[in-house]
Design an enzyme around this catalytic site. Structure first.
Site, mmCIF file in Angstrom:
data_model
loop_
_atom_site.group_PDB
_atom_site.id
_atom_site.type_symbol
_atom_site.label_atom_id
_atom_site.label_comp_id
_atom_site.label_asym_id
_atom_site.label_seq_id
_atom_site.Cartn_x
_atom_site.Cartn_y
_atom_site.Cartn_z
ATOM 1 N N GLY A 102 0.810 -1.212 0.000
ATOM 2 C CA GLY A 102 0.000 0.000 0.000
ATOM 3 C C GLY A 102 0.842 1.259 0.000
ATOM 4 N N GLY A 104 2.419 3.232 2.358
ATOM 5 C CA GLY A 104 3.718 3.281 3.033
ATOM 6 C C GLY A 104 4.755 2.476 2.268
ATOM 7 N N THR A 126 -3.656 -3.256 -0.875
ATOM 8 C CA THR A 126 -4.009 -2.925 0.511
ATOM 9 C C THR A 126 -5.525 -3.006 0.639
ATOM 10 O OG1 THR A 126 -4.295 -1.077 2.073
ATOM 11 C CG2 THR A 126 -3.786 -0.464 -0.171
ATOM 12 N N ASP A 128 -7.190 -1.068 2.277
ATOM 13 C CA ASP A 128 -7.679 0.313 2.448
ATOM 14 C C ASP A 128 -8.099 0.970 1.134
ATOM 15 O OD1 ASP A 128 -7.159 0.113 5.130
ATOM 16 O OD2 ASP A 128 -5.214 1.117 5.029
ATOM 17 N N MET A 170 -11.857 -1.229 9.388
ATOM 18 C CA MET A 170 -10.500 -0.676 9.327
ATOM 19 C C MET A 170 -10.455 0.586 8.462
ATOM 20 S SD MET A 170 -7.746 -3.721 9.371
ATOM 21 C CE MET A 170 -7.035 -4.117 10.969
ATOM 22 N N ARG A 172 -7.487 3.773 9.031
ATOM 23 C CA ARG A 172 -7.006 4.790 9.983
ATOM 24 C C ARG A 172 -7.154 6.188 9.434
ATOM 25 N NH1 ARG A 172 -2.029 1.592 12.287
ATOM 26 N NH2 ARG A 172 -1.377 1.650 10.140
ATOM 27 N N LYS A 215 -36.953 0.968 13.317
ATOM 28 C CA LYS A 215 -36.785 0.482 14.693
ATOM 29 C C LYS A 215 -35.350 0.035 14.967
ATOM 30 C CE LYS A 215 -41.438 -0.398 15.989
ATOM 31 N NZ LYS A 215 -41.857 0.769 15.258
#
Ligand code: F6P
Length: 320
Positions: A102, A104, A126, A128, A170, A172, A215
């Protein structure tokens, strides 16, 4: 190029194995040797290499995780560790590297390409889905479906007990996973790290729903927007409605990849090797508008991928 290497880095994602398989087999079929680096960048720093043949990737296309293991290496971020990594690559006669990971991970990849002039290509992977330069990353589709399975179950119990459920997924810093899961799960409220929210707004949405006769409610929150347990307490306190929280956590990272992730991983892995061998380096391989595309690594890690405003609108309209 006669010898190339592959590593998986950062949070693992379902489909990484399918990408490794594609890289190994495409490399071998083009006449190159393929070296596997274990434990991501940490394996580069330590010289933890293994020669991979076609059979070393047999029977892994359906497996989650990564057979090469992954890590978030602190050592690689230091000047000494970085130099050790470059020295190990050169000493092993490796001429090019594919980095599956991903944001990083592609930052580290870019550093190897620019600071050490090492030929590299990135493969977007990733759960994400937060990489600029690709519509979808490897693992995202599986993670959405994994979360969705739990959400469908939670809807059953929410309906039976006339309760509110908060589901923390997930993410961040980015909310792609929460947004897709929220739409697919029919959530009434979705909270994302990118969009500020207040408890008053949430209360207004819930109150309006109750007035219309609802409800039970499902609220999907990205971990970077709110912590599930804490948010559920806040909601119960503000509204007086019975609220429960479920934190899905790392289950979203595991499991057998969906067909979409296996196909994407096979395409991106294979394309990455061809680019490396053809001399197109310093790029991220992704998929945009159903085509395999390349984006300079410099852009991939430094640009924010925008959220689709129409998707945000969908949550508001369909969750009403
Ligand atoms: O980047 C993938 C991811 O799963 C994020 O969604 C999450 O915030 C993070 O990794 C968790 O990292 P770790 O496994 O190191 O706790």
């Amino acid at each position: 190029m006669k010898r190339i290497a592959v590593l998986t880095s950062g949070g693992d994602s379902p489909g990484m194995n399918a990408a490794i398989r594609a890289i190994v087999r495409t490399g071998i079929s083009a006449g190159a040797e393929v070296i596997g680096v274990r434990h991501g960048y940490q394996g580069l720093v330590e010289g933890d290499f293994t020669l991979m043949d076609a059979s070393s990737v047999s029977g892994i296309i359906n497996q989650g995780g990564t057979i090469l293991h992954s890590a978030r290496s602190q050592a690689f971020r230091t000047p000494e560790g970085f130099q050790q990594a470059v020295d190990h690559l050169r000493a092993a006669g490796i001429e090019g590297l594919v980095v599956i990971g991903g944001n990083g991970s592609q930052t580290g990849n870019h550093a190897l390409y620019t600071r050490a002039s090492f030929p590299t290509v990135g493969v977007a992977s990733t759960i994400d889905n937060d990489l600029y330069g690709t519509d979808y990353t490897i693992g995202f589709d599986t993670a959405v479906n994994t979360a969705l399975e739990s959400i469908d179950r939670l809807r059953d119990t929410a309906t039976s007990h006339d309760r509110i459920f908060v589901i923390e997924v997930m993410g961040r810093s980015r909310g792609f996973l929460a947004l897709h899961v929220g739409i697919a799960g029919g959530a009434e409220v979705v909270l994302l790290p990118e969009i500020p929210w207040t408890i008053e707004q949430v209360k207004r949405t819930l109150d309006a729903g109750y007035r219309r006769g609802k409800k039970s409610f499902l609220m999907v929150v990205a971990e970077g927007a709110a912590r599930g347990e804490e948010f559920a307490r806040q909601v119960e306190e503000a509204t007086g409605y019975e609220t429960r929280a479920t934190v899905l956590g790392h289950v979203q990272r595991g499991g057998s990849p969906t067909a979409a992730d296996r196909v994407l991983a096979s395409q991106l892995g294979s394309a990455a090797v061809k680019l490396l061998l053809d001399g197109e380096h310093g790029v991220l391989v992704g998929e945009q508008h159903h085509c395999i595309t390349t984006t300079p690594l410099a852009d991939a890690w430094s640009h924010d991928k925008p959220l689709d405003p129409e998707m945000l609108d969908l949550v508001r309209v369909l969750g009403a």
